[in-house]
Design a protein around this motif. Structure first.
Motif, PDB file in Angstrom:
ATOM      1  N   PHE A   1      -4.574  -5.802   6.869  1.00  0.00           N
ATOM      2  CA  PHE A   1      -5.855  -6.488   6.696  1.00  0.00           C
ATOM      3  C   PHE A   1      -6.066  -6.642   5.184  1.00  0.00           C
ATOM      4  N   PRO A   2      -6.950  -7.553   4.772  1.00  0.00           N
ATOM      5  CA  PRO A   2      -7.098  -7.719   3.315  1.00  0.00           C
ATOM      6  C   PRO A   2      -7.573  -6.445   2.621  1.00  0.00           C
ATOM      7  N   GLY A   3      -8.247  -5.563   3.345  1.00  0.00           N
ATOM      8  CA  GLY A   3      -8.722  -4.327   2.726  1.00  0.00           C
ATOM      9  C   GLY A   3      -7.894  -3.107   3.095  1.00  0.00           C
ATOM     10  N   SER A   4      -6.748  -3.317   3.732  1.00  0.00           N
ATOM     11  CA  SER A   4      -5.864  -2.171   4.000  1.00  0.00           C
ATOM     12  C   SER A   4      -5.395  -1.607   2.668  1.00  0.00           C
ATOM     13  N   ASN A   5      -5.370  -0.287   2.537  1.00  0.00           N
ATOM     14  CA  ASN A   5      -4.841   0.253   1.281  1.00  0.00           C
ATOM     15  C   ASN A   5      -3.839   1.374   1.491  1.00  0.00           C
ATOM     16  N   CYS A   6      -3.542   1.706   2.748  1.00  0.00           N
ATOM     17  CA  CYS A   6      -2.487   2.684   3.007  1.00  0.00           C
ATOM     18  C   CYS A   6      -1.282   2.007   3.637  1.00  0.00           C
ATOM     19  N   ASP A   7      -1.261   0.660   3.609  1.00  0.00           N
ATOM     20  CA  ASP A   7      -0.161  -0.077   4.223  1.00  0.00           C
ATOM     21  C   ASP A   7       1.152   0.192   3.501  1.00  0.00           C
ATOM     22  N   THR A   8       1.107   0.188   2.153  1.00  0.00           N
ATOM     23  CA  THR A   8       2.362   0.428   1.437  1.00  0.00           C
ATOM     24  C   THR A   8       2.806   1.880   1.600  1.00  0.00           C
ATOM     25  N   ASP A   9       1.841   2.799   1.687  1.00  0.00           N
ATOM     26  CA  ASP A   9       2.204   4.206   1.909  1.00  0.00           C
ATOM     27  C   ASP A   9       2.914   4.357   3.257  1.00  0.00           C
ATOM     28  N   ALA A  10       2.386   3.687   4.274  1.00  0.00           N
ATOM     29  CA  ALA A  10       3.003   3.770   5.598  1.00  0.00           C
ATOM     30  C   ALA A  10       4.389   3.120   5.573  1.00  0.00           C
ATOM     31  N   PHE A  11       4.492   2.017   4.853  1.00  0.00           N
ATOM     32  CA  PHE A  11       5.780   1.328   4.732  1.00  0.00           C
ATOM     33  C   PHE A  11       6.825   2.279   4.156  1.00  0.00           C
ATOM     34  N   GLN A  12       6.435   2.944   3.061  1.00  0.00           N
ATOM     35  CA  GLN A  12       7.386   3.856   2.416  1.00  0.00           C
ATOM     36  C   GLN A  12       7.662   5.085   3.263  1.00  0.00           C
ATOM     37  N   ALA A  13       6.660   5.515   4.009  1.00  0.00           N
ATOM     38  CA  ALA A  13       6.877   6.671   4.876  1.00  0.00           C
ATOM     39  C   ALA A  13       7.941   6.336   5.918  1.00  0.00           C
ATOM     40  N   VAL A  14       7.816   5.153   6.521  1.00  0.00           N
ATOM     41  CA  VAL A  14       8.822   4.727   7.509  1.00  0.00           C
ATOM     42  C   VAL A  14      10.186   4.659   6.847  1.00  0.00           C
ATOM     43  N   ALA A  15      10.212   4.157   5.594  1.00  0.00           N
ATOM     44  CA  ALA A  15      11.492   3.975   4.903  1.00  0.00           C
ATOM     45  C   ALA A  15      12.190   5.297   4.608  1.00  0.00           C
ATOM     46  N   THR A  16      11.470   6.426   4.687  1.00  0.00           N
ATOM     47  CA  THR A  16      12.135   7.715   4.455  1.00  0.00           C
ATOM     48  C   THR A  16      12.948   8.159   5.674  1.00  0.00           C
ATOM     49  N   PHE A  17      12.811   7.414   6.793  1.00  0.00           N
ATOM     50  CA  PHE A  17      13.594   7.750   7.994  1.00  0.00           C
ATOM     51  C   PHE A  17      14.782   6.794   8.064  1.00  0.00           C
ATOM     52  N   PRO A  18      15.996   7.337   7.992  1.00  0.00           N
ATOM     53  CA  PRO A  18      17.180   6.478   7.937  1.00  0.00           C
ATOM     54  C   PRO A  18      17.265   5.487   9.106  1.00  0.00           C
ATOM     55  N   GLY A  19      16.768   5.853  10.258  1.00  0.00           N
ATOM     56  CA  GLY A  19      16.921   4.991  11.416  1.00  0.00           C
ATOM     57  C   GLY A  19      15.759   4.037  11.649  1.00  0.00           C
ATOM     58  N   ALA A  20      14.946   3.801  10.633  1.00  0.00           N
ATOM     59  CA  ALA A  20      13.751   2.995  10.863  1.00  0.00           C
ATOM     60  C   ALA A  20      13.576   1.949   9.762  1.00  0.00           C
ATOM     61  N   THR A  21      13.001   0.809  10.141  1.00  0.00           N
ATOM     62  CA  THR A  21      12.639  -0.210   9.149  1.00  0.00           C
ATOM     63  C   THR A  21      11.186  -0.593   9.376  1.00  0.00           C
ATOM     64  N   ALA A  22      10.579  -1.180   8.346  1.00  0.00           N
ATOM     65  CA  ALA A  22       9.182  -1.569   8.471  1.00  0.00           C
ATOM     66  C   ALA A  22       8.996  -2.999   7.981  1.00  0.00           C
ATOM     67  N   ARG A  23       8.011  -3.660   8.542  1.00  0.00           N
ATOM     68  CA  ARG A  23       7.684  -5.034   8.167  1.00  0.00           C
ATOM     69  C   ARG A  23       6.167  -5.170   8.250  1.00  0.00           C
ATOM     70  N   TYR A  24       5.605  -5.959   7.335  1.00  0.00           N
ATOM     71  CA  TYR A  24       4.155  -6.155   7.354  1.00  0.00           C
ATOM     72  C   TYR A  24       3.772  -7.258   8.334  1.00  0.00           C
TER      73      TYR A  24
END
Lengths: 804, 262
Positions: free
Chosen positions: B15-38
């Motif tokens: 959402f335009p006011g989301s501010n933990c979206d990038t944190d969640a993206f990076q959190a997913v990226a710490t799992f080798p078997g997972a990818t993230a997309r907005y």
């Protein structure tokens, strides 16, 4: 607005004519009026006058401070951008740079604390992303009057609403508020200080500067619509003292909309990153006026602004109002015509207005047009360059003492603190938990020392997932993603020290900020400052300003931390009473390897405790002097900057080599309070996590500390040069006295020899061990106190309950 | 590449006011078997997504009730359809508020009883591991994760609460160091110290604490949040294995232009 009989010409309903009386009403002097008439080649139009009145206000022109600020060192090998832009920029390596700045929002916050503080945060954030940097950290330096007691309800209101406003804006926008400081002193009762600092990260090859360029390019206003909020904020609020008309000034405070600013950040960073705009400038104090004239003057070009094309919230606004409105969340950008559609596409995606309101010209004039008709034209560079400079003849204030106080003194008949003649001014507490122990608990509970958890828990300090050290440490530490680097931030200034000696106090403020960074293992790199002072037209105030700038400059030179940005806030007076001189220092530090940092918390039973630094604990200006004796007087000790530098290098080296298990600056409350803070901090589970006595597993570590007998001479023994031996043999001053360049470190005994080789002549003393769940200090074989850390913690955390 | 080794695909609603979206993206990226997309809030659909996360923030400013506008956004129709088809949906903080507003989770989140924003590490207790979001936790596990919110005070009427208990829908509670759900350990006044709940179908989960800020060593947050993401990834992989070669994206999911605006 429409009933003005005196000056209407040209377009019907528009105020054009201006007089000397108008100028005076807008805060200009008669001299300034004559000067602007000379630049304009005749009397100005009303919009022109409005622009001059703002751009030549103290807030925008720095007319009293410019000649003094030249004293600051501003360059260095890492400095990519010094003062003069929206923010300073420092190279931190790996292709990254940090943009940072601190700014005051004191007067708006005193009038309307919630919105004043919120828009202060919003304004400084815009300064950072205007440089092309993504904001990654907010800090706040706050000052209020005393907050305890019935009579101070107003101060509690201000404090609570300022904290609420900072949280409201920072939390919504998703920038972590990672550190800050707050002090409570009577001198701030009529004039609170709200200094907001922001830092951002930018690739070194993507730094943007606010310079208009390209004749024929378009001027595009992005963001919120323009209303009447904040009209005259810079001249009415920021450049005058407060008096009984405070309430009337409320309309001059802007209202913040962090949601729009969040969209503005994303849209603007996308525009800058994609090089869709030529340059960008935020609309801060004096709104469109300052942003457009600064962009024109920096670019040696002219700008035509069609005020009638500015999207408005209130339809009947006049051109001069549109030009000086301080409506928030707006950015001005210069766009090549061919890129306009792309710019509008990005802004539309973020639901933001993007409106062409003018164009870049070769006239070097800032021209204001209203439905095609010129209503003002000002030579942009002369507006900026020929603003007045005023140097008040300075006078050393009479209250300043030349000598430290004598702690053994007895009150004379004329003692201003109301003691009967013959009574000891500073009766020393007896050894034991009821005497010195009670004094320690009293200090831990004092608002200036007590835990600030109540405030920082209202801030999101974790968003963006970079936070390594949370608030409550000596300095906040963030990682720099995808690099081994860490960056650290601290803000510092003891206003009481600056009041007693502005030169020494300012030197100490810079040294303390650097020391805090060194305690977490960071190399201090650069300073941003917010100089809060009283009325500069008064000679004594001007003297303290000159002295403080000189002191800061000396320390910045010695510690190699140039000043890259900052802000001066004068007129912090109400009903003629000035605040303590408060030159707030915000500092950036760098860690080559963020995994090698330290905090202040005792870690391991059996660790050796060392006190590093000179034997200079003094009563003068200390929190102990104020809290326990109710006095503020004397002369604070001076910092030895050469020793300070060596001390900090040793501490940093110890942290980087993994030798130190904790490091903590001795500041307010002296050695005893510093030890208590290390012990209280040990109660947090999991090392770096927040201390929460309600839910954390209680696992406090105390200490057994032994100091040599306090004597009037030096107690130095071999290798033990730092052991405190307070003046006149006073154990209380040895425990609670304050002095610069002192740090407590802990380390495993097996690492002691390795660490001592790093000290480079810095005095040190082995003062005890981390052990048990009590903090016990013995001086000269006599036990000063032995208190459970849990009790220390209760006192330290007691402030919120006492206030509600 | 077999279905089991294809990455688990997370979609993060922005959402335009989301501010933990990038944190969640990076959190997913710490799992080798997972990818993230907005997934952009204006999008009306998405495909090739195994699990949706509604991250924290202030969706549309939330000057009104949190999530009250977001529930009407175009992307939420797609999320509703995805959840209706059994897709995993995790709402964190503001995401939890939006899911409650959208009726995808029972109850509501109201103003903290302290009337201030609270950013604090809290001890949680995993009340059930019988969800796709906590299956990798041990029963009674007590992760320590940060909360940061103004409106995290969970509430529901007694009938709803009784039904949720009967269905084992209360997933996380705030507890003290001893593991007890005391008032002192409850940061926002939530009824029965509830920190996270799931729907009856158990595929939609909302929690106020931020597991995405507790996934990396060396940061202040610790790593106690990993179990939530681990559970979701394991669940998707297990479902794929159960469906043989069918991979994750089944045909019943709404198909439309995917987002990823940022």
């Amino acid at each position: 607005m429409s009933a003005d009989q005196s000056g209407r010409a040209g377009t019907p309903g528009i105020r054009l004519h201006a007089t000397l009386a108008d100028a005076v009403k807008l805060g200009l002097t008669e001299d300034e009026w004559h000067k602007l008439c000379e630049i304009q080649g005749g009397e100005p139009t009303y919009p022109e006058l409005a622009i001059y009145s703002l751009m030549w206000s103290e807030h925008c022109s720095y007319k009293h401070s410019r000649p003094i600020l030249g004293r600051f060192p501003t360059s260095g090998p890492r400095i990519l951008q010094g003062p003069g832009e929206n923010a300073g920029v420092i190279d931190i390596g790996e292709g990254w740079a940090v943009a940072m700045k601190v700014e005051s929002h004191n007067h708006p916050s005193a009038v309307e604390p919630f919105q004043g503080a919120a828009t202060g945060v919003g304004g400084i954030i815009r300064d950072i992303f205007t440089m092309g940097a993504r904001p990654i950290a907010s800090l706040d330096s706050l000052r209020f009057g005393e907050i305890e007691g019935e009579e101070n309800a107003r101060q509690r209101y201000l404090f609570e609403h300022v904290v609420g406003g900072i949280g409201f804006y920072g939390n919504c926008i998703g920038i972590p508020t990672i550190a800050g400081e707050v002090y409570f002193e009577d001198s701030y009762a009529g004039n609170c200080l709200v200094n907001a600092m922001c830092a951002g990260l930018v690739r070194t090859d993507k730094i943007v500067r606010a310079k208009a360029a390209g004749i024929g390019n378009l001027v595009v206003l992005i963001g919120a619509k323009t209303g009447r909020d904040g009209i005259g904020g810079a001249s009415v609020l920021a450049s005058q003292e407060f008096d009984e008309t405070l309430e009337e000034k409320r309309p001059s405070v802007q209202v913040g909309d962090p949601f729009t600013e969040k969209k503005l950040i994303e849209a603007c960073l996308e525009l800058l990153d994609g090089k869709l705009v030529v340059s960008m400038q935020d609309l801060g104090a004096a709104g469109l006026t300052s942003s457009s004239s600064e962009m024109a003057s920096k670019g040696f070009v002219g700008l035509d602004i069609h005020a009638d094309r500015v999207p408005l919230r209130e339809a009947d606004m006049e051109p001069w109002e549109i030009m000086i409105s301080e409506s928030q969340e707006r950015m001005l950008s210069i766009v090549e015509p061919a890129r306009l559609d792309d710019v509008i596409e990005v802004c539309t995606r973020w639901d933001l207005d993007a409106t062409v309101i003018g164009e870049v010209t070769d006239t070097k004039l800032l021209r204001i047009l209203w439905h095609g008709e010129q209503v003002g034209a000002i030579p942009a560079r002369r507006l900026a360059d020929e603003s007045p400079v005023i140097r008040t003849p300075s006078v050393k204030p009479a209250y300043l003492a030349d000598e430290p106080v004598d702690p053994e003194a007895v009150a004379a008949g004329d003692d201003t603190f109301g003691l009967p003649a013959g009574t000891p001014v500073y009766p020393a507490p007896a050894a034991g938990d009821e005497g010195l122990g009670a004094a320690l608990l009293e200090l831990l509970a004092a608002p200036n020392i007590a835990s600030k958890r109540w405030a920082y828990e209202q801030y999101d300090y974790i968003v963006q997932a970079n936070t390594v050290q949370i608030p409550g440490s000596d300095a906040a530490v963030l990682r720099v993603k995808d690099t081994p680097l860490g960056i650290a931030f601290a803000t510092d200034c003891n206003g009481r020290h600056c009041y007693l000696d502005p030169l020494r106090g300012a030197r100490a403020a810079v040294a303390e900020a650097a020391r805090n960074l060194s305690c977490v293992g960071a190399l201090p790199l650069a300073v941003t400052d917010c100089l809060n002072f009283g009325n500069p037209e008064k000679g004594e105030m001007y003297w303290t300003f000159e002295q403080a700038v000189e002191g800061m400059a000396q320390a910045c030179e010695a510690l190699e931390t140039p000043v890259v940005s900052g802000n001066v806030s004068f007129y912090n007076e109400s009903f003629g009473n000035a605040i303590y001189p408060t030159p707030v220092v915000g500092m950036l530090g760098l860690l080559d390897d963020v995994s090698l940092t330290a905090d202040h918390r005792f870690k391991d039973e059996g660790d050796v405790i060392l006190l590093l630094g000179p034997d200079t604990a003094a009563l003068d200006g200390s929190e102990y002097q104020k809290v326990h004796f109710g006095r503020v007087e004397g002369r604070i000790p001076d910092v030895d900057l050469d020793l300070e530098k060596r001390l900090q290098a040793a501490v940093r080296d110890g942290v980087r080599r993994g030798l130190l298990t904790s490091a903590h600056d001795c500041a307010e409350g002296g050695l005893a309070v510093a030890l208590a803070e290390c012990a209280i901090g040990s109660g947090a589970t999991g090392g770096l996590r927040t201390d929460d006595p309600d839910t954390a597993v209680p696992r406090f570590l105390g200490a057994e500390v032994e100091l040599p007998a306090a004597s009037s001479g030096s107690a130095a023994t071999e290798g033990d040069a730092a052991a405190p031996s307070a003046a006149a043999g006073r154990t209380d001053i040895a425990l609670f006295g304050e002095g610069p360049s002192r740090v407590i470190v802990t380390l495993a005994e097996t690492d002691l020899d390795a660490f001592l080789t790093l000290l480079d002549g810095v005095p040190w003393a082995n003062i005890g061990r981390v052990t048990g769940e009590r903090l016990a200090v013995t001086i000269g074989g006599i036990e000063a106190f032995r208190l459970p850390v849990r009790r220390l913690c209760e006192a330290y955390e007691s402030l919120p309950q006492r206030l509600h | 590449m077999s279905a089991a080794t294809e990455p688990v695909r997370f979609g993060l609603v922005v959402f335009p006011g989301s501010n933990c979206d990038t944190d969640a993206f990076q959190a997913v990226a710490t799992f080798p078997g997972a990818t993230a997309r907005y997934l952009w809030h204006k999008d009306t659909g998405f495909d090739d997504i195994d699990a949706v996360i509604l991250p924290g923030g202030f969706s549309y400013g939330d000057y009104l009730r949190c999530g009250a506008i977001a529930r009407f956004s175009p992307i939420m129709d797609a999320v509703r359809g995805f959840a209706g088809d059994g897709g995993l949906v995790l709402g964190i903080c503001n995401g939890f508020q939006i899911l409650a507003e959208a009726g995808l989770l029972p109850g509501a989140l109201i103003r903290n009883t302290c009337l201030t924003f609270v950013c604090r590490y809290v001890n949680l207790r995993v009340e059930t591991t019988a969800t796709p979001f906590t299956s990798a936790c041990t029963p009674g596990e007590r992760p320590r994760i940060v909360v940061k919110h103004n409106e995290g005070n969970y509430t529901a009427d007694p009938e709803t609460l009784a039904r949720m208990k009967a269905n084992d829908q209360i997933v996380l509670r705030y507890v003290d160091a001893a593991g007890e759900p005391t008032d002192a350990a409850n940061p926002n006044g939530a009824v029965e110290s509830i920190a996270g709940v799931c729907n009856e179908g158990r595929n939609v989960f909302g929690m106020m604490p931020h597991p995405e800020n507790s996934v990396e060593d060396g940061l202040a947050g610790g790593t106690d949040g990993r179990c939530i993401f681990r559970s979701m990834i394991d669940h998707v992989l297990a479902a794929r294995a159960a469906h043989g070669a069918g991979a994750g994206g089944d045909a019943s999911r709404p198909a439309a232009a995917a987002g990823g605006a940022r």
